[in-house]
Design a protein around this motif. Structure first.
Motif, mmCIF file in Angstrom:
data_model
loop_
_atom_site.group_PDB
_atom_site.id
_atom_site.type_symbol
_atom_site.label_atom_id
_atom_site.label_comp_id
_atom_site.label_asym_id
_atom_site.label_seq_id
_atom_site.Cartn_x
_atom_site.Cartn_y
_atom_site.Cartn_z
ATOM 1 N N THR A 180 28.990 -26.597 23.100
ATOM 2 C CA THR A 180 29.116 -25.229 23.614
ATOM 3 C C THR A 180 28.726 -24.210 22.553
ATOM 4 O OG1 THR A 180 30.862 -25.879 25.155
ATOM 5 C CG2 THR A 180 30.725 -23.553 24.586
ATOM 6 N N ASP A 181 29.186 -24.407 21.323
ATOM 7 C CA ASP A 181 28.817 -23.489 20.235
ATOM 8 C C ASP A 181 27.305 -23.458 20.040
ATOM 9 O OD1 ASP A 181 31.454 -22.903 19.828
ATOM 10 O OD2 ASP A 181 31.719 -24.253 18.125
ATOM 11 N N GLY A 182 26.685 -24.644 20.073
ATOM 12 C CA GLY A 182 25.227 -24.697 19.920
ATOM 13 C C GLY A 182 24.515 -23.987 21.051
ATOM 14 N N ARG A 183 25.010 -24.130 22.273
ATOM 15 C CA ARG A 183 24.369 -23.456 23.405
ATOM 16 C C ARG A 183 24.551 -21.939 23.333
ATOM 17 N NH1 ARG A 183 26.221 -27.960 27.892
ATOM 18 N NH2 ARG A 183 24.390 -29.316 27.682
ATOM 19 N N ARG A 184 25.717 -21.506 22.917
ATOM 20 C CA ARG A 184 25.923 -20.056 22.796
ATOM 21 C C ARG A 184 24.964 -19.450 21.789
ATOM 22 N NH1 ARG A 184 32.531 -20.343 22.680
ATOM 23 N NH2 ARG A 184 32.844 -20.422 24.961
ATOM 24 N N ARG A 185 24.827 -20.108 20.657
ATOM 25 C CA ARG A 185 23.893 -19.609 19.644
ATOM 26 C C ARG A 185 22.470 -19.631 20.176
ATOM 27 N NH1 ARG A 185 20.606 -22.393 17.051
ATOM 28 N NH2 ARG A 185 21.726 -24.352 17.453
ATOM 29 N N ALA A 186 22.084 -20.757 20.777
ATOM 30 C CA ALA A 186 20.723 -20.895 21.280
ATOM 31 C C ALA A 186 20.452 -19.922 22.427
ATOM 32 C CB ALA A 186 20.479 -22.325 21.732
ATOM 33 N N MET B 203 7.902 -19.539 32.177
ATOM 34 C CA MET B 203 7.727 -20.887 31.652
ATOM 35 C C MET B 203 6.858 -20.870 30.401
ATOM 36 S SD MET B 203 6.240 -24.319 33.529
ATOM 37 C CE MET B 203 4.552 -23.735 33.416
ATOM 38 N N LEU B 204 5.761 -20.111 30.436
ATOM 39 C CA LEU B 204 4.896 -20.040 29.266
ATOM 40 C C LEU B 204 5.623 -19.385 28.096
ATOM 41 C CD1 LEU B 204 2.169 -20.525 28.011
ATOM 42 C CD2 LEU B 204 1.381 -18.347 28.958
ATOM 43 N N GLN C 142 16.881 -25.980 33.584
ATOM 44 C CA GLN C 142 17.223 -24.829 32.751
ATOM 45 C C GLN C 142 18.133 -25.251 31.596
ATOM 46 O OE1 GLN C 142 18.760 -21.753 35.332
ATOM 47 N NE2 GLN C 142 17.007 -21.886 36.727
ATOM 48 N N ARG C 143 19.090 -26.126 31.902
ATOM 49 C CA ARG C 143 19.972 -26.616 30.837
ATOM 50 C C ARG C 143 19.184 -27.402 29.798
ATOM 51 N NH1 ARG C 143 22.541 -29.849 33.658
ATOM 52 N NH2 ARG C 143 21.605 -31.778 32.887
ATOM 53 N N GLN C 144 18.253 -28.235 30.256
ATOM 54 C CA GLN C 144 17.438 -29.016 29.332
ATOM 55 C C GLN C 144 16.579 -28.117 28.455
ATOM 56 O OE1 GLN C 144 15.363 -31.596 32.018
ATOM 57 N NE2 GLN C 144 17.214 -32.714 32.593
ATOM 58 N N ALA C 145 16.071 -27.021 29.028
ATOM 59 C CA ALA C 145 15.266 -26.087 28.238
ATOM 60 C C ALA C 145 16.111 -25.453 27.128
ATOM 61 C CB ALA C 145 14.673 -25.010 29.140
ATOM 62 N N LEU C 146 17.331 -25.059 27.469
ATOM 63 C CA LEU C 146 18.217 -24.462 26.458
ATOM 64 C C LEU C 146 18.557 -25.472 25.374
ATOM 65 C CD1 LEU C 146 19.967 -22.106 25.469
ATOM 66 C CD2 LEU C 146 21.808 -22.986 26.933
ATOM 67 N N ASP C 147 18.869 -26.697 25.774
ATOM 68 C CA ASP C 147 19.219 -27.725 24.788
ATOM 69 C C ASP C 147 18.040 -28.042 23.884
ATOM 70 O OD1 ASP C 147 21.852 -27.981 25.618
ATOM 71 O OD2 ASP C 147 21.400 -29.550 27.084
ATOM 72 N N GLU D 79 29.949 -26.771 30.339
ATOM 73 C CA GLU D 79 29.462 -25.607 31.051
ATOM 74 C C GLU D 79 28.166 -25.938 31.799
ATOM 75 O OE1 GLU D 79 30.034 -25.073 27.484
ATOM 76 O OE2 GLU D 79 28.269 -26.336 27.261
ATOM 77 N N ASP D 80 27.922 -25.154 32.843
ATOM 78 C CA ASP D 80 26.634 -25.167 33.523
ATOM 79 C C ASP D 80 25.786 -24.044 32.937
ATOM 80 O OD1 ASP D 80 27.216 -27.292 35.283
ATOM 81 O OD2 ASP D 80 28.356 -25.920 36.568
ATOM 82 N N VAL D 81 24.482 -24.265 32.942
ATOM 83 C CA VAL D 81 23.559 -23.287 32.370
ATOM 84 C C VAL D 81 22.740 -22.671 33.492
ATOM 85 C CG1 VAL D 81 21.613 -22.939 30.801
ATOM 86 C CG2 VAL D 81 23.441 -24.548 30.199
ATOM 87 N N GLU D 82 22.581 -21.355 33.438
ATOM 88 C CA GLU D 82 21.789 -20.652 34.451
ATOM 89 C C GLU D 82 20.937 -19.592 33.768
ATOM 90 O OE1 GLU D 82 22.592 -18.733 38.845
ATOM 91 O OE2 GLU D 82 23.937 -18.130 37.209
#
Length: 574
Positions: free
Chosen positions: A373-379, A447-448, A142-147, A417-420
């Motif tokens: 963290t800023d990039g993840r919040r935006r994404a 997923m799709l 999940q974290r990799q998908a967000l990144d 942070e951890d991503v969920e």
């Protein structure tokens, strides 16, 4: 993109050639027809593990050949070039051969390790199947998908953070080692200081060992040296009678006088006479030096003892602190010892320097973590909005994907942070973690939706260099209108890159730009071994295949009408 795959003697496939094109390609066929072998073959080309059990019964080897055509300057081309691979009309040719107990991989005509195919395959193709859906339940995935959704710039920030985190860990380990090695370091310092005290007491000089050795030789052989010098003096000068007829100097003077009378008549004799003058002068000087040497040559047992004592002290010190055991090694040891003592005792060095370095890299790590963290919040906001739109189109109206960022107590390898991912499948439902609350069908659609949203995002933020997507029954657990929307979303994804789908749903297959069918042939003509073939279907043949998928009967009039309706349905946005 993948242009072509050729399979020989793999599973139920004796020989098959699959031509692939841009857009959406679907692969269908009855259960057991060999669809899995197509994906197995592709997996081998992508560096997957070889299984000799996949070789067709009766065959000694199996092989898969693939032709990949990456765009110019693609990272995969750089990896291939580093391995010495050659391009074929700007395409990469990959060959994987299986035999009992071993496999071989070739890339662009060069034999390469299986792992290299894995590296290149990861750049060229993304495969999604049932296992991929399972991985979507993992926090790491999940974290990799967000990144990935956050885009290339975020990727640069994440790489910067990873490097800073590793440097901070290295600095912390260095400090920990320093603190744990206090006793060893104190013992080292004491040993070096003792060695330098002994060294400074002796004050050895470079080249002193050779000088002492020469002096010892001279003092130990005074009588032999005096006898030799006196005999040489006698032979040159005749002792007390410098005009003795057998003395070298007297003979030279006689020769010079013999030539002097005739030198005026011949230039050669004049030149010889001049040379004899020079020899006479040199012999006179040498006699004087020998006389002085003999006069000053005296036995000095006390000095000889001092020389031996000095040489022994230097040798003992050198053997104590160096492997070579000689003076040059001792001088080098002393130089390094002084540097080490300075490093251990100088103000601002040692632990102070390690603490300063740790503070510096920790600050860099914190700054990089904040950027991540800023990039993840935006994404997270953008990805949730984009996926919600796709879920609505996938027959999940009102479904909401939320992205939770949970601050860690300490910085980890991936950030602060951890991503969920959490899913509320319908309005009013509480969001629940994907890892716990999502069904198989919901996971397939999430997923799709993620892939379509991510493809759009990457297509807008990069040069459009997306991998080929391969989906293995991504529609599992989906039916009805949801299946239609899955097909529509796959077609939407295919607007940005090549998409290959193995499916059992006619609603999905109807959206394909190219439809391939894996068909079994009679085993009676194959010595009892089932064979499968792969062919492209169009027109009535395609309607028959869709009818078979709908009803199990390719000739059913009702199913054929339904198939025709599916093929007439327009693809939104295309």
């Amino acid at each position: 993109m993948i242009e072509e795959i050729q399979i020989r003697d793999l599973g139920v496939i004796e020989s098959a050639r699959i031509e692939l094109h841009p857009g959406l390609t679907v692969i269908t066929g009855e259960t057991g027809a060999g669809k899995t072998m197509v994906l197995t073959g592709l997996g081998l080309l992508l560096g997957g593990k070889a299984d000799a059990g996949a070789i067709r019964p009766g065959a000694e080897t199996a092989s898969v050949e693939g032709r990949f055509a990456p765009p110019a300057h693609h990272p995969a081309l750089g990896l291939a070039a580093d391995a010495g691979a050659m391009l074929d009309d700007d395409a990469l040719l990959v060959v994987r051969t299986l035999a009992s107990g071993r496999s071989r991989a070739h890339l662009g005509g060069r034999s390469v390790p299986q792992g290299l195919l894995g590296e290149i395959g990861a750049e060229l193709v993304t495969v999604h199947g049932q296992s991929e859906q399972i991985r979507l339940r993992s926090p790491a995935h999940q974290r990799q998908a967000l990144d990935a959704f956050a885009g290339p710039e975020h990727g640069h920030q994440l790489a910067r953070y990873t490097q800073a985190h590793e440097r901070r860990q290295d600095a912390q380990r260095s400090l920990d080692r320093w603190d744990s090695d206090t006793q060893a370091r104190e013992a080292e310092l004491e040993r070096l200081e003792t060695a330098l005290e002994r060294f400074d007491a002796l004050e050895p000089r470079a080249g002193e060992d050779a000088e002492l050795r020469a002096e010892a030789e001279r003092l130990g052989n005074v009588e032999d040296l005096r006898t030799a010098a006196e005999r040489a003096h006698l032979a040159l000068g005749g002792g007390e009678d410098p005009d003795a007829p057998d003395a070298a100097l007297a003979l030279v003077d006689q020769a010079r006088r013999e030539l002097a009378g005739a030198a005026d008549h011949d230039e050669t004799l004049a030149e010889w006479n001049g040379r004899l003058d020079t020899v006479s002068y040199q012999l006179s000087d040498l006699l004087t030096e020998i006389s002085s040497y003999t006069t000053g040559l005296e036995a000095d047992p006390e000095r000889l003892d001092q020389v031996h004592t000095r040489r022994a002290a230097l040798t003992e010190l050198a053997r104590t602190y160096t492997d070579a055991g000689d003076l040059p090694a001792l001088l080098e040891f002393a130089e390094h010892a002084r540097e080490r003592v300075t490093a251990l005792t100088a103000p601002g060095a040692g632990r102070d320097a390690l603490v300063a370095e740790l503070d510096e890299v920790a600050a860099e790590e914190g700054e990089a973590a904040a950027a991540v963290t800023d990039g993840r919040r935006r994404a997270a906001r953008e990805m949730a909005e984009a996926v919600d739109v796709e879920l609505a189109g996938l027959a999940m109206p009102g479904a909401h994907l939320s992205v939770g960022l949970h601050e860690r107590t300490e910085l980890g390898p991936w950030g602060a942070e951890d991503v969920e991912l959490l899913l509320a499948p319908h309005p009013g439902a509480p969001p629940r973690p994907l890892a716990k609350g999502a069904s198989g069908g919901e996971l397939s659609r999430v997923m799709l939706a993620l892939e379509v949203a991510m493809a759009r995002q990457l297509a807008s933020t990069t040069d459009g260099r997306l991998p080929t997507f391969v989906f293995d029954e991504v529609d599992a657990g989906v039916g009805g209108q949801a299946a239609v929307e899955v097909g529509r979303r796959l077609a939407e994804l295919a607007r940005h890159t090549q998409v290959i789908v193995v499916t059992h749903l006619a609603q999905v297959a109807a959206f394909a730009d190219r439809h391939l069918v894996v068909m079994k042939t009679s085993a009676a003509h194959q010595g009892g071994v089932t064979n499968s073939d792969i062919r492209k279907v169009e027109g009535p043949d395609r309607e028959s295949e869709l009818a078979r998928m709908l009803s199990g009967d390719p000739t059913s009039h009702t199913a054929l009408r339904h198939a025709a309706e599916l093929l007439e349905r327009p693809v939104v946005g295309r």
